[in-house]
Design an enzyme around this catalytic site. Sequence first.
Site, PDB file in Angstrom:
ATOM      1  N   GLU A  35      28.491  66.619  44.272  1.00 15.27           N
ATOM      2  CA  GLU A  35      28.584  68.047  44.573  1.00 15.27           C
ATOM      3  C   GLU A  35      30.035  68.487  44.769  1.00 15.27           C
ATOM      4  OE1 GLU A  35      26.007  68.831  47.908  1.00 15.27           O
ATOM      5  OE2 GLU A  35      24.264  67.994  46.880  1.00 15.27           O
ATOM      6  N   CYS A  36      30.911  67.939  43.970  1.00 16.26           N
ATOM      7  CA  CYS A  36      32.353  68.180  44.078  1.00 16.26           C
ATOM      8  C   CYS A  36      32.818  69.018  42.892  1.00 16.26           C
ATOM      9  CB  CYS A  36      33.067  66.826  44.086  1.00 16.26           C
ATOM     10  SG  CYS A  36      34.866  66.882  44.118  1.00 16.26           S
ATOM     11  N   GLY A  37      33.895  69.737  43.071  1.00 17.28           N
ATOM     12  CA  GLY A  37      34.464  70.486  41.957  1.00 17.28           C
ATOM     13  C   GLY A  37      34.913  69.582  40.818  1.00 17.28           C
TER      14      GLY A  37
END
Length: 160
Positions: A35-37
């Site tokens: 769930e990271c950029g």
Amino acid sequence: MTKLHDFTADTISGSQDVFDRLAGQVVLIVNTASECGFTPQYDGLEKLYEDYKDRGFTVLGFPCNQFGDQEPGDGDEIQAFCRSTYGVEFPLYKKVDVNGLHTHPLWAWLKSEKPGENGADIEWNFTKFLVDKSGTVVARFGPSTEPEELRAPIEESLQA
């Protein structure tokens, strides 16, 4: 421990992987998060793996939840997400800490071999370490380094 080949880690499915099996291979080790950029880098990491695996290269993905709680799932959820969303086939490992009191021994070693610009600690998800065929860390790349940018150092390591 002085080489990658001295370490072990638990795979995402729970078995132990002994890294002496990687002797003679070039390895890219990455702390990952779903769930990271930077999560779309899974595409590029898988592309590198597919392009170079037959030449003695692999990627090892280590999920980590230490940065903004961006890897909250369990092993099954992480693996399902990586496979269904990004087609990840490279090896994934049990979620680890890369900083702090409970740092996985492999990550403590990686950081000691190639400290970052702001010290040894990992700054964020998708920090990458390139390890040569002898098991020595040759480079550290920050999270914003796209996998495609690693082709030249990987090629150089494969040809050495």
